[in-house]
Design an enzyme around this catalytic site. Structure first.
Site, PDB file in Angstrom:
ATOM      1  N   GLU A  60      17.147 -53.831  21.317  1.00  0.00           N
ATOM      2  CA  GLU A  60      16.238 -53.125  20.413  1.00  0.00           C
ATOM      3  C   GLU A  60      16.676 -53.208  18.959  1.00  0.00           C
ATOM      4  OE1 GLU A  60      17.145 -52.049  23.343  1.00  0.00           O
ATOM      5  OE2 GLU A  60      15.218 -52.052  24.366  1.00  0.00           O
ATOM      6  N   ALA A  84      10.073 -45.394  24.533  1.00  0.00           N
ATOM      7  CA  ALA A  84      10.562 -44.826  23.281  1.00  0.00           C
ATOM      8  C   ALA A  84      12.030 -44.424  23.369  1.00  0.00           C
ATOM      9  CB  ALA A  84       9.709 -43.621  22.902  1.00  0.00           C
ATOM     10  N   ASP A  85      12.484 -44.077  24.577  1.00  0.00           N
ATOM     11  CA  ASP A  85      13.898 -43.691  24.744  1.00  0.00           C
ATOM     12  C   ASP A  85      14.843 -44.779  24.228  1.00  0.00           C
ATOM     13  OD1 ASP A  85      13.623 -41.395  27.269  1.00  0.00           O
ATOM     14  OD2 ASP A  85      12.038 -42.880  26.981  1.00  0.00           O
ATOM     15  N   HIS A 127      13.308 -42.664  30.585  1.00  0.00           N
ATOM     16  CA  HIS A 127      12.000 -43.271  30.342  1.00  0.00           C
ATOM     17  C   HIS A 127      10.919 -42.232  30.029  1.00  0.00           C
ATOM     18  CE1 HIS A 127      14.235 -46.163  32.844  1.00  0.00           C
ATOM     19  NE2 HIS A 127      13.575 -47.097  32.196  1.00  0.00           N
TER      20      HIS A 127
END
Length: 324
Positions: A60, A84-85, A127
């Site tokens: 990421e 998004a985590d 998640h």
């Protein structure tokens, strides 16, 4: 107008932006050949080719960094975080590089991060997180969280048009749960504007995302008991629509904030402080909050249901505040 799911509205917005502007491209894990973890970019590779639909590794920080670099060079990247985590791995890129770029240089950095977030999908602690408050706290970032398909498309297009970084929080539970008419073609939902979903006079509810729909069900139940609650969909968490919040709080004199993120340090705390500081003379009761427990999101369906605010709890809070 076509009727689309929340997921289809996001997909429609992306297609509209990519057809309209050749500088818009998407990058993320499994978004090209596979079409994305939730299928939002399915078929994009065949339509736009590998230079505009880029599969990226499970990295990421690198993916967001690539988006920042491309934006600096005049492109308009849309980076998809699979969940998004995972943004925690790119925290430095987001809060130190993207957020501060305009302030350091005076130059624009048009970057959109798509962030599938939230629970009620039995995804467990890695998640299902709601981390919008991390970024609403960071100067230089805009944070939006639509609750309806129309706003999912309109806010995404507004985010892609914005000259600086926007974090687009899209709730996974709403992907196929919400369906509504969505305008065809390009239209923009202004960032920084809340919307009155239901007018009322006894008290005000402020919410966003999946919890907005729980609030709507609770407000309808309360209406059957003679309690008139005004429901505000915040839509934008940074910047907050301070005028809309204060107008509603002053109108009803009572305020309840409901969100799915953990209670401590959440967006609700900021709204409560805002009302207390600037609308105190209009209040007829304490500003109340309902939020998830201060724990990681449980994997057990039973525990996850207990972890989040329920419709019954929202109804009870409405009754309590109305009677204050």
């Amino acid at each position: 107008m076509p009727e689309l799911t929340y997921l289809e509205a996001i997909r429609d917005g992306l297609l509209e932006a990519m057809h309209r502007d050749p500088r818009v491209f998407v990058i993320g894990e499994d978004i090209a050949t596979y079409g994305g973890a939730f299928g939002i970019t399915r078929g994009f590779l065949e339509e736009f080719g590998p230079e505009r639909v880029i599969d990226a590794p499970l990295a990421e920080a690198a993916n967001v960094g690539a988006g920042i670099g491309a934006a600096v060079m005049g492109m308009r990247p849309v980076v998809e975080l699979q969940f998004a985590d995972f943004i925690s791995d790119a925290f430095t890129q987001v809060v130190n590089m993207a957020a501060k770029f305009h302030w350091r240089t005076g130059c624009a950095l048009p970057l959109v991060l798509r962030m599938p977030y939230g629970g009620d999908v039995k995804g467990g602690p890695f998640h299902s997180g709601c981390m919008e408050a991390w970024f609403a706290h960071t100067p230089g970032l805009k944070v939006v969280a639509p609750a309806f398909p129309e706003d999912a498309k309109g806010l995404l297009l507004a985010a892609i048009r914005d000259p600086n970084p926007v974090l687009f929080f899209e709730h996974k539970h709403l992907y196929r749960y919400q369906r509504a008419e969505v305008p065809a073609g390009e239209y923009l939902t202004p960032i920084g504007r809340a919307r009155i979903v239901r007018e009322g006079g006894t008290l005000s509810l402020f919410s966003y995302g999946w919890m907005l729909h729980k609030c709507l069900a609770a407000v309808e139940t309360a209406a059957g008991e003679g309690i008139s609650a005004e429901l505000i969909d915040l839509r934008s968490l940074a910047p907050l629509d301070r005028a809309a919040i204060l107008t509603s709080a002053r109108k009803t004199g009572k305020a309840l904030v409901v969100h799915e993120a953990n209670r401590t340090g959440g967006v609700g705390a900021e709204i409560a402080a805002l009302i207390a500081e600037e609308a105190f003379d209009s209040l007829d009761g304490p500003v109340m909050r309902l939020a998830s427990e201060d724990t990681p999101v449980p994997h057990s369906p039973v525990l996850e249901a207990a972890f989040q605010p329920t419709i019954a709890e929202i109804v009870e809070a409405i009754r309590s505040l109305a009677a204050y």
